[in-house]
Design an enzyme around this catalytic site. Structure first.
Site, PDB file in Angstrom:
ATOM      1  N   ASN A  11      -2.921   1.669   5.420  1.00  0.00           N
ATOM      2  CA  ASN A  11      -1.813   0.684   5.045  1.00  0.00           C
ATOM      3  C   ASN A  11      -1.203  -0.516   6.262  1.00  0.00           C
ATOM      4  O   ASN A  11      -1.208   0.541   7.497  1.00  0.00           O
ATOM      5  CB  ASN A  11      -0.367   0.834   5.258  1.00  0.00           C
ATOM      6  CG  ASN A  11       0.661   0.183   4.617  1.00  0.00           C
ATOM      7  OD1 ASN A  11       0.777  -1.281   4.382  1.00  0.00           O
ATOM      8  ND2 ASN A  11       2.130   0.721   4.587  1.00  0.00           N
ATOM      9  N   GLY A  12      -1.229  -1.520   6.347  1.00  0.00           N
ATOM     10  CA  GLY A  12      -0.930  -2.614   7.751  1.00  0.00           C
ATOM     11  C   GLY A  12      -2.192  -3.109   8.110  1.00  0.00           C
ATOM     12  O   GLY A  12      -3.131  -3.372   6.776  1.00  0.00           O
ATOM     13  N   LYS A  65      13.690 -14.938  -9.375  1.00  0.00           N
ATOM     14  CA  LYS A  65      13.570 -13.434 -10.125  1.00  0.00           C
ATOM     15  C   LYS A  65      12.948 -14.179 -11.131  1.00  0.00           C
ATOM     16  O   LYS A  65      11.741 -13.443 -11.689  1.00  0.00           O
ATOM     17  CB  LYS A  65      14.846 -13.235 -11.233  1.00  0.00           C
ATOM     18  CG  LYS A  65      15.766 -12.679 -10.202  1.00  0.00           C
ATOM     19  CD  LYS A  65      14.637 -10.695  -9.860  1.00  0.00           C
ATOM     20  CE  LYS A  65      14.119 -10.021  -9.210  1.00  0.00           C
ATOM     21  NZ  LYS A  65      14.788 -10.324  -7.516  1.00  0.00           N
ATOM     22  N   LYS A  89       5.889  -3.917  -3.408  1.00  0.00           N
ATOM     23  CA  LYS A  89       7.488  -3.753  -3.578  1.00  0.00           C
ATOM     24  C   LYS A  89       7.784  -4.099  -2.004  1.00  0.00           C
ATOM     25  O   LYS A  89       8.774  -4.653  -1.350  1.00  0.00           O
ATOM     26  CB  LYS A  89       7.787  -2.541  -3.625  1.00  0.00           C
ATOM     27  CG  LYS A  89       9.207  -1.613  -3.453  1.00  0.00           C
ATOM     28  CD  LYS A  89      10.594  -3.257  -4.401  1.00  0.00           C
ATOM     29  CE  LYS A  89      11.768  -2.684  -4.132  1.00  0.00           C
ATOM     30  NZ  LYS A  89      12.383  -3.963  -4.790  1.00  0.00           N
ATOM     31  N   GLU A 124      18.563 -17.210  -6.265  1.00  0.00           N
ATOM     32  CA  GLU A 124      18.141 -15.922  -6.164  1.00  0.00           C
ATOM     33  C   GLU A 124      17.583 -15.795  -8.329  1.00  0.00           C
ATOM     34  O   GLU A 124      16.844 -14.992  -8.223  1.00  0.00           O
ATOM     35  CB  GLU A 124      19.505 -14.705  -6.173  1.00  0.00           C
ATOM     36  CG  GLU A 124      19.280 -12.981  -7.071  1.00  0.00           C
ATOM     37  CD  GLU A 124      17.942 -12.515  -6.283  1.00  0.00           C
ATOM     38  OE1 GLU A 124      17.442 -13.238  -5.266  1.00  0.00           O
ATOM     39  OE2 GLU A 124      17.412 -11.558  -6.479  1.00  0.00           O
ATOM     40  N   ARG A 150       4.248   0.096  -4.587  1.00  0.00           N
ATOM     41  CA  ARG A 150       3.852  -0.849  -3.245  1.00  0.00           C
ATOM     42  C   ARG A 150       2.850  -1.492  -3.164  1.00  0.00           C
ATOM     43  O   ARG A 150       3.110  -2.001  -2.427  1.00  0.00           O
ATOM     44  CB  ARG A 150       3.873   0.519  -1.849  1.00  0.00           C
ATOM     45  CG  ARG A 150       5.533   0.782  -2.549  1.00  0.00           C
ATOM     46  CD  ARG A 150       4.753   1.965  -0.752  1.00  0.00           C
ATOM     47  NE  ARG A 150       4.217   1.296   0.258  1.00  0.00           N
ATOM     48  CZ  ARG A 150       5.714   1.539   1.165  1.00  0.00           C
ATOM     49  NH1 ARG A 150       6.618   2.093   0.714  1.00  0.00           N
ATOM     50  NH2 ARG A 150       5.269   1.217   1.574  1.00  0.00           N
ATOM     51  N   TRP A 186      -2.275  -2.724  -1.829  1.00  0.00           N
ATOM     52  CA  TRP A 186      -2.375  -4.617  -1.680  1.00  0.00           C
ATOM     53  C   TRP A 186      -3.274  -4.553  -0.395  1.00  0.00           C
ATOM     54  O   TRP A 186      -2.897  -4.836  -0.159  1.00  0.00           O
ATOM     55  CB  TRP A 186      -0.701  -4.937  -1.140  1.00  0.00           C
ATOM     56  CG  TRP A 186      -0.009  -5.918  -1.538  1.00  0.00           C
ATOM     57  CD1 TRP A 186       0.541  -6.493  -2.947  1.00  0.00           C
ATOM     58  CD2 TRP A 186      -0.315  -6.700  -0.382  1.00  0.00           C
ATOM     59  NE1 TRP A 186       0.673  -7.698  -2.573  1.00  0.00           N
ATOM     60  CE2 TRP A 186       0.169  -7.973  -1.782  1.00  0.00           C
ATOM     61  CE3 TRP A 186      -0.470  -7.322   0.652  1.00  0.00           C
ATOM     62  CZ2 TRP A 186       1.068  -9.322  -0.598  1.00  0.00           C
ATOM     63  CZ3 TRP A 186       0.019  -8.641   1.031  1.00  0.00           C
ATOM     64  CH2 TRP A 186       0.182  -9.401   0.664  1.00  0.00           C
ATOM     65  N   CYS A 201       0.720  -1.121  -0.318  1.00  0.00           N
ATOM     66  CA  CYS A 201      -0.073  -0.145   0.027  1.00  0.00           C
ATOM     67  C   CYS A 201       0.968   0.781  -0.482  1.00  0.00           C
ATOM     68  O   CYS A 201       2.007   1.240   0.797  1.00  0.00           O
ATOM     69  CB  CYS A 201      -1.148   0.014   1.042  1.00  0.00           C
ATOM     70  SG  CYS A 201      -2.320  -1.647   0.655  1.00  0.00           S
ATOM     71  N   GLU A 238       8.709 -14.608 -10.210  1.00  0.00           N
ATOM     72  CA  GLU A 238       8.311 -13.616  -9.759  1.00  0.00           C
ATOM     73  C   GLU A 238       7.649 -12.570 -10.945  1.00  0.00           C
ATOM     74  O   GLU A 238       6.969 -12.270 -10.905  1.00  0.00           O
ATOM     75  CB  GLU A 238       8.853 -12.404  -8.938  1.00  0.00           C
ATOM     76  CG  GLU A 238       9.975 -11.759  -8.666  1.00  0.00           C
ATOM     77  CD  GLU A 238      10.532 -11.169  -7.200  1.00  0.00           C
ATOM     78  OE1 GLU A 238      11.999 -10.588  -8.165  1.00  0.00           O
ATOM     79  OE2 GLU A 238       9.238 -10.883  -6.306  1.00  0.00           O
ATOM     80  N   HIS A 277      20.541 -35.874  -5.312  1.00  0.00           N
ATOM     81  CA  HIS A 277      19.413 -36.599  -4.290  1.00  0.00           C
ATOM     82  C   HIS A 277      18.645 -36.373  -4.195  1.00  0.00           C
ATOM     83  O   HIS A 277      16.917 -36.462  -3.504  1.00  0.00           O
ATOM     84  CB  HIS A 277      20.549 -35.330  -2.687  1.00  0.00           C
ATOM     85  CG  HIS A 277      21.467 -36.161  -2.345  1.00  0.00           C
ATOM     86  ND1 HIS A 277      22.194 -37.455  -2.180  1.00  0.00           N
ATOM     87  CD2 HIS A 277      22.730 -35.196  -2.450  1.00  0.00           C
ATOM     88  CE1 HIS A 277      23.360 -37.375  -1.674  1.00  0.00           C
ATOM     89  NE2 HIS A 277      23.808 -36.255  -1.981  1.00  0.00           N
TER      90      HIS A 277
HETATM   91  O1  M6R Z   1      13.071  -5.119   1.169  1.00  0.00           O
HETATM   92  P1  M6R Z   1      13.744  -5.865   1.796  1.00  0.00           P
HETATM   93  O2  M6R Z   1      14.505  -6.745   1.783  1.00  0.00           O
HETATM   94  O3  M6R Z   1      13.377  -6.547   2.813  1.00  0.00           O
HETATM   95  O4  M6R Z   1      12.505  -7.242   1.148  1.00  0.00           O
HETATM   96  C1  M6R Z   1      12.691  -8.605   0.806  1.00  0.00           C
HETATM   97  C2  M6R Z   1      12.055  -8.881   0.083  1.00  0.00           C
HETATM   98  O5  M6R Z   1      10.575  -8.717   0.608  1.00  0.00           O
HETATM   99  C3  M6R Z   1      12.633  -8.829  -1.087  1.00  0.00           C
HETATM  100  O6  M6R Z   1      13.808  -9.003  -1.163  1.00  0.00           O
HETATM  101  C4  M6R Z   1      11.122  -9.640  -2.344  1.00  0.00           C
HETATM  102  O7  M6R Z   1      12.083 -11.168  -2.412  1.00  0.00           O
HETATM  103  C5  M6R Z   1      11.837  -8.854  -4.298  1.00  0.00           C
HETATM  104  N1  M6R Z   1      10.962  -9.010  -4.248  1.00  0.00           N
HETATM  105  C6  M6R Z   1      12.795 -10.241  -4.383  1.00  0.00           C
HETATM  106  O8  M6R Z   1      12.746  -9.679  -5.824  1.00  0.00           O
END
Ligand code: M6R
Length: 614
Positions: free
Chosen positions: A101-102, A488, A609, A484, A27, A75, A2, A491, A507
């Site tokens: 937000n929250g 990527k 985000k 990682e 956000r 969100w 949000c 997502e 394994h």
């Molecule tokens: O703001 P932060 O680094 O604490 O966020 C952690 C994760 O939410 C963030 O890295 C998320 O996995 C990203 N979307 C990855 O690209």
């Protein structure tokens, strides 16, 4: 999670709020809404879906001109992402409008009580009750500031709230508990935003608020108080980036722009870290050398991409400092009753500094007497504020939901921390530390070399439109890179993608391999011969079973050629620093594949985000 904007001044509040929402849309983008004070009442529009839907609704049914208002991009947590659940929410008489937000944890209780008193809610949200509670207060004669203080004292959970009263054309009132909110300080105008991007076009002077505070902005100034109504003060600071940093600069996506900014972001994160004599210094390190020498265990806590940065840090810290390191998902940390004391250093890694899981984890660590050091990219955010020390990364604003430059600069901060600990504890000679610092300082050029070959990666990515599954393999510091790379792709391209430690494949996961399955393999540099050769064995194993092997290996590594269906070369760098270059092609691959599939790269489905709910 949000985005929130508030404004009072002399400009068109609608324009300021919509511009702010555009820069906060990363956000959350389930719905958007705006409300303005006009001639004794509140006028608003809200719409499910992206901000463009709201803008269309306003163009069809314009709002009156006003110089005070608020807005929200959502969100969804409570209630489906539809028009009714979109913010702002109104009180029973429509006098008060609120954005939030929250999560308000006791909302069921409060809602039941309001309903017993005859209030009818129209949405499924936890926010609407706040609008009713505030309206009860202002209808009884309280001003909106006092109303907010009173209502917040009844709320449990995490929240940022911003409210306007249709009968008060001079003030916007906000409150925060465990959720982000910053104030933008202008001349004859003031701003509120979930982060500074909301108002960076108008002012770079900001005020950071503390926990459980209410802030009132008027055209004349800003007053901060506690929920109890006692005067309080925020911390004023200057934002050291400008509007251009929050715009796309000719790229199709923020993510692509941010990938290409990485050489600069890494260089900036290394700036000013050496004393005149060449020794390493960390300005924001508020822990004494003795405290650091006393540390006998490190626990790194983080989520998502930041967690993978923590996994790389483990290899570096254990190797250079000989201190045991555990890396833990912040959402799991406090629930396993971790063993902590004053000699444990907890390192919290967070780009946003607002991730609720990580915030709660550091709070738990501090109750157990552990020192907490934050690695964070966002000045003014909660996690560094609640930590004993902080290393700020200098990536600049990261707007794309998928973290890229945030990750690389976190790696830099982790290496710096490791080297600093080695310096303080004496586990490495000064000249060794200087040598690694020199190698780190060469990394921006190496990252540029990788970026110069982006077209090769883009061609490869486009060949994979239609793939159903992609695997990533790595070993040692390349293993977190594989994780990682897979994240990527999940997502952004919504593909089944998994990262494995190459040695673990046999394994179980090797059963996934079938004819034509793309497997991206991060090959360690040859300096570590055993590691390198073991990785080649892993590649042979999957290739023998029909996988299409796409290998990332250092230039000149001819030993990989017989086993690579596709070879992408990386600059020659030390094994521990290789993640800084190896992850870049994987970022480009995911970005281009998602683009070719027609996905919104900056705003992938179901994501936000900054995850400010647990
Ligand atoms: O703001 P932060 O680094 O604490 O966020 C952690 C994760 O939410 C963030 O890295 C998320 O996995 C990203 N979307 C990855 O690209």
């Amino acid at each position: 999670m949000c985005g929130i904007v508030g404004y009072v001044g002399g400009r068109s509040a609608q324009d300021v709020v919509i511009d702010g929402l555009r820069r906060l849309e990363y956000r959350g983008y389930d719905s958007a809404g705006v409300a303005l004070v006009h001639e004794g009442s509140v006028e608003g529009r809200k719409k499910a879906g992206k901000l463009a839907n709201l803008e269309k609704a306003i163009s069809e049914d314009p709002l009156p001109v006003s110089t005070i208002g608020l807005g929200h991009t959502r969100w969804a947590t409570h209630g489906a992402p539809n028009d009714v659940n979109a913010h702002p929410h109104r009180g029973y008489g429509g006098r008060v409008a609120v954005v939030h937000n929250g999560i308000i944890e006791n909302f069921d209780d409060l809602r039941a009580r309001l309903e017993e008193e005859g209030h009818q809610m129209v949405s499924e949200t936890d926010t609407e009750i706040v609008a009713h509670l505030l309206e009860l207060q202002v209808d009884s004669g309280e001003d909106l500031t006092t109303a907010m203080q009173r209502v917040c004292r009844r709320l449990e959970g995490a929240f940022t709230l911003v409210a306007i009263d249709g009968q008060d054309p001079d003030r916007v009132v906000a409150a925060r508990r465990n959720s982000p909110l910053v104030v933008g300080l202008g001349e004859g105008e003031n701003f509120l935003g979930s982060d500074v991007a909301a108002f960076i076009e108008f002012t770079r002077e900001a005020l950071e608020l503390g926990q459980d505070q209410v802030v009132t902005i008027t055209r004349e100034g800003v007053q901060v108080s506690t929920f109890d109504g006692r005067p309080a003060e925020g911390r004023a600071y200057h934002v050291d980036w400008d509007l251009s940093a929050a715009e796309k600069d000719g790229h199709d996506w923020f993510m692509r722009k941010e990938i290409f900014e990485q050489p600069r972001a890494v260089a900036d994160s290394l700036l000013g870290r050496r004393t005149r004599s060449g020794a390493l210094q960390l300005d924001e390190m508020r822990l004494s050398d003795q405290e650091l020498r006393d540390i006998d265990k490190i626990i790194i806590i983080a989520a998502g991409t930041s967690f993978y940065a923590g996994l790389v840090a483990k290899y570096a810290i254990e190797h250079w400092c000989r201190v045991p390191v555990e890396v833990e998902l912040s959402s799991e940390f406090r629930y396993r009753d971790p063993i902590l004391d004053y000699s444990t250093l907890v390192v919290a890694i967070s780009q946003s500094g607002e991730t609720a899981d990580t915030l709660q984890a550091i709070r738990h660590a501090r109750t157990q007497r552990s020192k907490v050091l934050a690695i964070c990219n966002t000045n003014g955010s909660t996690i560094p504020r609640e930590s004993d020390a902080v290393i700020y990364t200098h990536a600049g604003p990261e707007i794309g939901v998928a973290s890229t430059k945030g990750f690389l600069t976190q790696l830099v901060a982790c290496y710096l921390l490791a080297l600093y600990l080695a310096q303080v504890k004496g586990t490495r000679y000064g000249d060794e530390i200087t040598q690694v610092l020199g190698q780190l300082e060469a990394m921006p050029d190496h990252i540029s070399e990788v970026l110069a070959k982006a077209d090769q990666v883009y061609d490869l990515a486009r060949e994979h439109v239609g793939s159903r599954s992609v695997l990533f393999l790595g070993r040692h510091a390349g293993y977190p890179v594989a994780l990682e790379g897979a994240l990527k792709l999940k997502e952004l391209a919504y593909l089944h993608a998994e990262g494995f430690a190459a040695g673990e494949l046999k394994h179980g996961p090797i059963a996934l391999v079938e004819q034509g399955l793309p497997v991206l393999c991060v090959v360690p540099p040859r300096g570590r011969d055993q590691l390198h050769d073991k990785m080649i064995s892993g590649i042979q194993e999957v290739r023998a079973r029909g996988a299409r092997t796409i290998c990332l290996a250092e230039e000149g590594d001819t030993s990989i050629e017989p086993y690579a269906d596709v070879l992408l070369t990386l600059p020659r760098v030390p094994v521990l620093l290789q993640p800084l270059v190896a992850v870049v092609p994987l970022q480009l691959f995911a970005c281009e594949l998602a683009t070719a599939m027609g996905h919104d790269v900056d705003q992938p489905r179901n994501l936000a985000k900054s995850v400010t709910v647990e």
